[in-house]
Every structure is written in C-alpha cells, then in structure tokens.
Scaffold this motif. Structure first.
Motif, PDB file in Angstrom:
ATOM      1  N   GLU A  63       0.845  -1.189   0.000  1.00  0.00           N
ATOM      2  CA  GLU A  63       0.000   0.000   0.000  1.00  0.00           C
ATOM      3  C   GLU A  63       0.885   1.246   0.000  1.00  0.00           C
ATOM      4  O   GLU A  63       1.849   1.324   0.766  1.00  0.00           O
ATOM      5  N   ASN A  64       0.595   2.163  -0.886  1.00  0.00           N
ATOM      6  CA  ASN A  64       1.326   3.426  -1.075  1.00  0.00           C
ATOM      7  C   ASN A  64       2.662   3.263  -1.798  1.00  0.00           C
ATOM      8  O   ASN A  64       3.340   4.249  -2.034  1.00  0.00           O
ATOM      9  N   SER A  65       3.052   2.051  -2.145  1.00  0.00           N
ATOM     10  CA  SER A  65       4.333   1.868  -2.824  1.00  0.00           C
ATOM     11  C   SER A  65       4.223   2.249  -4.300  1.00  0.00           C
ATOM     12  O   SER A  65       3.137   2.344  -4.859  1.00  0.00           O
ATOM     13  N   ALA A  66       5.374   2.483  -4.901  1.00  0.00           N
ATOM     14  CA  ALA A  66       5.441   2.839  -6.314  1.00  0.00           C
ATOM     15  C   ALA A  66       6.683   2.207  -6.924  1.00  0.00           C
ATOM     16  O   ALA A  66       7.638   1.875  -6.215  1.00  0.00           O
ATOM     17  N   GLN A  67       6.648   2.050  -8.237  1.00  0.00           N
ATOM     18  CA  GLN A  67       7.788   1.530  -8.981  1.00  0.00           C
ATOM     19  C   GLN A  67       7.943   2.357 -10.251  1.00  0.00           C
ATOM     20  O   GLN A  67       6.950   2.784 -10.838  1.00  0.00           O
ATOM     21  N   ALA A  68       9.174   2.578 -10.649  1.00  0.00           N
ATOM     22  CA  ALA A  68       9.455   3.291 -11.897  1.00  0.00           C
ATOM     23  C   ALA A  68      10.390   2.429 -12.732  1.00  0.00           C
ATOM     24  O   ALA A  68      11.408   1.946 -12.232  1.00  0.00           O
ATOM     25  N   VAL A  69      10.028   2.232 -13.998  1.00  0.00           N
ATOM     26  CA  VAL A  69      10.812   1.380 -14.889  1.00  0.00           C
ATOM     27  C   VAL A  69      11.368   2.237 -16.020  1.00  0.00           C
ATOM     28  O   VAL A  69      10.635   2.962 -16.688  1.00  0.00           O
ATOM     29  N   SER A  70      12.680   2.148 -16.218  1.00  0.00           N
ATOM     30  CA  SER A  70      13.340   2.907 -17.283  1.00  0.00           C
ATOM     31  C   SER A  70      13.226   2.159 -18.607  1.00  0.00           C
ATOM     32  O   SER A  70      12.903   0.966 -18.627  1.00  0.00           O
ATOM     33  N   PRO A  71      13.506   2.833 -19.720  1.00  0.00           N
ATOM     34  CA  PRO A  71      13.437   2.173 -21.033  1.00  0.00           C
ATOM     35  C   PRO A  71      14.342   0.938 -21.143  1.00  0.00           C
ATOM     36  O   PRO A  71      14.034   0.014 -21.887  1.00  0.00           O
ATOM     37  N   ASP A  72      15.438   0.905 -20.381  1.00  0.00           N
ATOM     38  CA  ASP A  72      16.345  -0.244 -20.460  1.00  0.00           C
ATOM     39  C   ASP A  72      15.973  -1.375 -19.500  1.00  0.00           C
ATOM     40  O   ASP A  72      16.705  -2.350 -19.371  1.00  0.00           O
ATOM     41  N   GLY A  73      14.822  -1.262 -18.822  1.00  0.00           N
ATOM     42  CA  GLY A  73      14.340  -2.349 -17.975  1.00  0.00           C
ATOM     43  C   GLY A  73      14.759  -2.294 -16.524  1.00  0.00           C
ATOM     44  O   GLY A  73      14.462  -3.218 -15.762  1.00  0.00           O
ATOM     45  N   LYS A  74      15.422  -1.235 -16.083  1.00  0.00           N
ATOM     46  CA  LYS A  74      15.754  -1.096 -14.664  1.00  0.00           C
ATOM     47  C   LYS A  74      14.532  -0.592 -13.922  1.00  0.00           C
ATOM     48  O   LYS A  74      13.831   0.307 -14.382  1.00  0.00           O
ATOM     49  N   THR A  75      14.283  -1.177 -12.740  1.00  0.00           N
ATOM     50  CA  THR A  75      13.129  -0.806 -11.929  1.00  0.00           C
ATOM     51  C   THR A  75      13.606  -0.278 -10.590  1.00  0.00           C
ATOM     52  O   THR A  75      14.410  -0.910  -9.913  1.00  0.00           O
ATOM     53  N   TRP A  76      13.073   0.892 -10.204  1.00  0.00           N
ATOM     54  CA  TRP A  76      13.351   1.518  -8.919  1.00  0.00           C
ATOM     55  C   TRP A  76      12.105   1.388  -8.063  1.00  0.00           C
ATOM     56  O   TRP A  76      10.986   1.409  -8.574  1.00  0.00           O
ATOM     57  N   PHE A  77      12.282   1.297  -6.738  1.00  0.00           N
ATOM     58  CA  PHE A  77      11.183   1.041  -5.818  1.00  0.00           C
ATOM     59  C   PHE A  77      11.056   2.175  -4.800  1.00  0.00           C
ATOM     60  O   PHE A  77      12.056   2.759  -4.379  1.00  0.00           O
ATOM     61  N   PHE A  78       9.802   2.442  -4.364  1.00  0.00           N
ATOM     62  CA  PHE A  78       9.532   3.530  -3.435  1.00  0.00           C
ATOM     63  C   PHE A  78       8.456   3.096  -2.451  1.00  0.00           C
ATOM     64  O   PHE A  78       7.482   2.442  -2.835  1.00  0.00           O
ATOM     65  N   ASP A  79       8.605   3.479  -1.196  1.00  0.00           N
ATOM     66  CA  ASP A  79       7.600   3.148  -0.184  1.00  0.00           C
ATOM     67  C   ASP A  79       6.457   4.151  -0.161  1.00  0.00           C
ATOM     68  O   ASP A  79       5.422   3.905   0.426  1.00  0.00           O
ATOM     69  N   ASP A  80       6.650   5.291  -0.822  1.00  0.00           N
ATOM     70  CA  ASP A  80       5.680   6.379  -0.806  1.00  0.00           C
ATOM     71  C   ASP A  80       5.679   7.042  -2.183  1.00  0.00           C
ATOM     72  O   ASP A  80       6.750   7.257  -2.759  1.00  0.00           O
ATOM     73  N   VAL A  81       4.496   7.367  -2.691  1.00  0.00           N
ATOM     74  CA  VAL A  81       4.394   8.043  -3.989  1.00  0.00           C
ATOM     75  C   VAL A  81       5.178   9.354  -3.975  1.00  0.00           C
ATOM     76  O   VAL A  81       5.806   9.730  -4.966  1.00  0.00           O
TER      77      VAL A  81
END
Length: 167
Positions: A63-81
C-alpha cells in the motif's frame, strides 16, 4: 605465554563479531534497483526485502508503494508516492519511464500516469498522496501530484496540513 592468551582472546572475539556482521549482511541484501524488467511490468516485491530508492526506508507494505521502470528495464522502488515524485524530478527519461503505483481502491499496481491521487491519505513518509484507480471529488492527476509534491505542498507542510485536514 600468559601475555599471549588475552591478545588471542581479543582477536578471536573480533573475528566472531566480524563473521556475524558479514553473515547478517549476506542474508539481508536489500533490493533497491532490479534489472531486466524489459516487459516494464510491476515487480512482485518481497516485503522487508526491497528498499526505497529515494529515502532508503524498507518497504514494509505494498500500500502506497510505487515503482518506476526505465526504457532499459531497470526498476526503482519507493515506499511512498511522494518519494517517487522527488526522485522523478531528477531523471533524464521522464517521458519514457513507466510508473506503477499501488491503488488504494483496487489493491493492485496501476499505471501511475493515469491514476488519481488523494492529497490526504496516510502514507509512510506522510506526504499524503494515495493512488486510486477511480476518480473521486478532490482527487488530482499525476502531473498535479508531481507539482504539489515538488512545491512542498503536501501533508508535511503544517500550513497545507491545516488547510486540507483542519488540524
């Protein structure tokens, strides 16, 4: 020989402590960035094993987490938007990034760019931006959320908190 025993004892204790710390770090191995997500889908995170890229907190709930994926397939993670928004301002692939946010109303990851955001949700870093799939009165879109976050107009500002919550 009597002088050598205390020195050896100290070295043995130090070696044991070092071994314990090394074995603990091997077990923990927090994930901050995941590579190889070429399908740009949300990663099924393991709670207490993934770490927020921006603030460093351990992600303890989806809950409240977010993920961002770059064009090269790397994914970053976040506990808060809000943490994702702070990180987002500094990346050079804004337009190409795939954003996933965990929805309060459907309990799944949804497209962060089409999500609607509450400004008064209880979130890990107290920014207040909770993601929803369905729009309700008072909700804002992705670009408005980014703007409010980058201006500091979130629940961490006492004036904004007073205005939005009456507290």
């Amino acid at each position: 020989m009597k002088k050598l025993i205390p020195i050896l004892s100290v070295f043995v204790v130090i070696a044991i402590i070092i071994t314990i710390f090394l074995s603990m770090s091997e077990q923990k191995k927090m994930v901050v960035i995941h590579s190889g997500n070429h399908e740009k889908k949300p990663i099924d995170i393991t709670l207490n094993h993934f770490q927020d890229t921006e603030c460093g907190m351990t992600i303890t709930t989806k809950e409240n987490s977010a993920q961002a994926v770059s064009p090269d397939g790397k994914t970053w993670f976040f506990d808060d938007v809000g943490c994702m928004a702070l990180w987002f301002k500094d990346i050079d692939f804004k337009d190409e990034a795939t954003i996933w946010v965990y929805s309060h109303d459907t309990n799944k990851y949804i497209d962060g760019r089409t999500a609607w955001y509450s400004r008064v949700s209880k979130t890990p870093m107290s920014y207040g931006f909770g993601a929803y799939e369905k729009k309700k009165d008072g909700f804002i879109d992705f670009n408005q959320m980014l703007l409010y976050m980058l201006r500091g107009e979130n629940l961490t500002d006492p004036y904004v908190k007073q205005k939005l919550l009456g507290k």
